[in-house]
Design a protein around this motif. Structure first.
Motif, mmCIF file in Angstrom:
data_model
loop_
_atom_site.group_PDB
_atom_site.id
_atom_site.type_symbol
_atom_site.label_atom_id
_atom_site.label_comp_id
_atom_site.label_asym_id
_atom_site.label_seq_id
_atom_site.Cartn_x
_atom_site.Cartn_y
_atom_site.Cartn_z
ATOM 1 N N GLY A 24 2.684 -2.856 -22.612
ATOM 2 C CA GLY A 24 1.726 -1.867 -22.110
ATOM 3 C C GLY A 24 1.653 -1.898 -20.598
ATOM 4 N N VAL A 25 1.242 -0.747 -20.043
ATOM 5 C CA VAL A 25 1.013 -0.617 -18.594
ATOM 6 C C VAL A 25 2.276 -1.018 -17.817
ATOM 7 N N SER A 83 0.775 5.146 -17.044
ATOM 8 C CA SER A 83 -0.021 4.503 -18.086
ATOM 9 C C SER A 83 -1.202 3.773 -17.444
ATOM 10 N N ARG A 130 -5.134 4.502 -18.342
ATOM 11 C CA ARG A 130 -6.041 3.443 -18.855
ATOM 12 C C ARG A 130 -7.237 3.289 -17.940
ATOM 13 N N TYR A 170 -6.328 -3.322 -15.692
ATOM 14 C CA TYR A 170 -5.059 -2.604 -15.866
ATOM 15 C C TYR A 170 -4.238 -2.667 -14.574
ATOM 16 N N GLU A 201 1.879 -7.163 -20.276
ATOM 17 C CA GLU A 201 1.034 -7.012 -21.461
ATOM 18 C C GLU A 201 1.957 -6.777 -22.662
ATOM 19 N N PHE A 256 1.754 -6.647 -27.060
ATOM 20 C CA PHE A 256 0.860 -6.719 -28.221
ATOM 21 C C PHE A 256 1.624 -6.374 -29.492
ATOM 22 N N GLU A 311 2.147 8.078 -27.983
ATOM 23 C CA GLU A 311 2.763 7.488 -26.789
ATOM 24 C C GLU A 311 4.271 7.430 -27.021
ATOM 25 N N GLU A 340 7.860 6.338 -26.380
ATOM 26 C CA GLU A 340 8.389 5.135 -25.725
ATOM 27 C C GLU A 340 9.826 4.856 -26.161
ATOM 28 N N ASP A 398 3.919 5.144 -30.176
ATOM 29 C CA ASP A 398 2.820 4.171 -30.215
ATOM 30 C C ASP A 398 1.503 4.956 -30.248
ATOM 31 N N GLU A 435 -10.020 2.165 -27.122
ATOM 32 C CA GLU A 435 -9.544 1.229 -26.090
ATOM 33 C C GLU A 435 -10.426 1.305 -24.844
ATOM 34 N N LEU A 465 -8.481 -3.415 -28.497
ATOM 35 C CA LEU A 465 -7.087 -2.949 -28.455
ATOM 36 C C LEU A 465 -6.401 -2.921 -29.827
ATOM 37 N N LYS A 474 -4.777 0.546 -31.618
ATOM 38 C CA LYS A 474 -3.320 0.618 -31.732
ATOM 39 C C LYS A 474 -2.784 0.508 -33.160
ATOM 40 N N GLY A 502 6.608 0.811 -23.532
ATOM 41 C CA GLY A 502 5.480 1.380 -22.789
ATOM 42 C C GLY A 502 5.665 2.874 -22.568
ATOM 43 N N THR A 503 4.542 3.529 -22.310
ATOM 44 C CA THR A 503 4.593 4.989 -22.150
ATOM 45 C C THR A 503 4.470 5.415 -20.694
HETATM 46 O O1 DO4 Z 1 -3.132 -1.417 -22.406
HETATM 47 C C1 DO4 Z 1 -2.985 -0.875 -23.417
HETATM 48 C C2 DO4 Z 1 -1.791 -0.292 -24.001
HETATM 49 C C3 DO4 Z 1 -0.858 0.352 -23.052
HETATM 50 C C4 DO4 Z 1 0.282 1.004 -23.714
HETATM 51 O O2 DO4 Z 1 0.409 1.057 -24.923
HETATM 52 C C5 DO4 Z 1 1.320 1.631 -22.887
HETATM 53 O O3 DO4 Z 1 1.270 1.557 -21.653
HETATM 54 O O4 DO4 Z 1 2.236 2.219 -23.462
#
Ligand code: DO4
Ligand code: MG
Length: 300
Positions: free
Chosen positions: A82-83, A88, A92, A107, A117, A119, A146, A148, A167, A174, A181, A185, A258-259
């Motif tokens: 993430g981020v 992104s 956030r 963030y 990050e 997850f 999202e 990705e 995603d 969030e 989180l 998600k 990530g997005t």
């Molecule tokens: O911080 C939360 C998730 C961020 C995320 O999924 C992304 O940046 O793609």
């Protein structure tokens, strides 16, 4: 060279190679990891193995657009970073600070920190493939896809292939509290991957891939976004190496990177929307959106 999985007329999954000319060659391997293992045992790369396999064969008389595509790999787990893109981080910050875009938050910290990050996003049971419904939550009013790039890795962290991932995320959950989180998600059908795996050896520069997202409502395009993986703050190996630290990762795991595409802040997904995510060279990952029954009723 790409690899797909589809359901044959008997309802059985078939692994196939898909060439740049969209020719389909059925393969005898049960899944992508079996193909990779066979290539390793015979001192070939997956790409050279497939080139050899199709050399003397005739393609199937099948059109890829007419196949019932499945998720191209039965990923035991999907993880996500993430981020990793500035876009992104800004999105956030917006959702976590009720729109005060210049506010500095965790963030910003994670965007700049050495440790990324990461997850857990999904498991095989929660994951869907192309053209299958992705679900939105009943307890959220602000939900987005999202788009990705996904890395398909083995247990030692080698990047074997690239795919597209969605995603699905709840921005209000969030934004209310970062400790929420996992709920923002992970839920049933909150992640899709596909339509194909692009072999890593077939990619010249994975930091030059276009990502394009379109969302349709009642047949009309209501959201469109573009990005390129050259905007990614981190390196793929860096993300993979953190994922493997003191962790057990299984062959065929997917890591979403990530997005960089976030729909306008006033947008939320609704029942009946259609999401398309395209990465040229991989294909178009298309999923209709389904709301839980109580949300569908609330719309009419
Ligand atoms: O911080 C939360 C998730 C961020 C995320 O999924 C992304 O940046 O793609
Ligand atoms: Mg994401």
């Amino acid at each position: 060279m790409r690899v797909i999985r589809y359901e044959n007329e008997k309802g059985l999954p078939v692994l196939a190679a898909l060439t740049e000319q969209s020719e389909v060659y059925n393969l005898s391997y049960k899944g992508f990891m079996e193909l990779v293992e066979y290539a390793q045992n015979t001192n070939q790369t997956p790409l050279s193995l497939l080139q050899e396999v199709i050399k003397d064969e005739q393609p199937e008389k099948l059109k890829v657009e007419e196949l019932t595509l499945l998720a191209p790999i039965e990923a035991p787990e999907v993880w996500a970073a993430g981020v990793t893109y500035e876009r992104s981080k800004d999105a956030r910050n917006y959702e976590a600070t009720a729109g005060k875009m210049d506010a500095s938050t965790f963030y910003d910290k994670v965007y700049d920190a050495e440790r990324p990050e990461l997850f857990m996003k999904s498991t095989a049971a929660r994951l869907v493939g192309p053209n299958t419904e992705v679900y939105i939550r009943s307890d959220s009013t602000w939900q987005i896809p999202e788009p990705e790039l996904g890395l398909v890795i083995n247990k030692t962290g080698d990047i074997l292939a690239y795919t597209i991932g969605n995603d699905m995320s709840s921005r209000d959950i969030e934004g209310e509290n970062p400790l929420y989180l996992p709920q923002a998600k992970i839920w049933k059908h909150s992640c899709s991957i596909g339509p194909a795996l692009l072999l890593a050896d077939a990619v010249e520069n994975p930091y030059q891939l276009d990502i394009h997202c379109r969302i349709f409502r009642n047949g009309q395009k209501v959201v469109e976004g573009f990005a390129n993986t050259n905007q990614l703050k981190r390196k793929y190996d860096e993300l993979v190496s953190y994922l493997l630290r003191d962790n057990e990762i299984f062959d065929g795991t997917v890591l979403l990177t990530g997005t960089c595409i976030v729909p306008p802040n006033e947008f939320t997904l609704l029942d009946g929307d259609l999401i398309e995510i395209e990465i040229p060279g991989i294909g178009v990952l298309s999923n209709p959106v389904k709301a839980p029954v109580n949300k569908q009723a609330a719309l009419y």
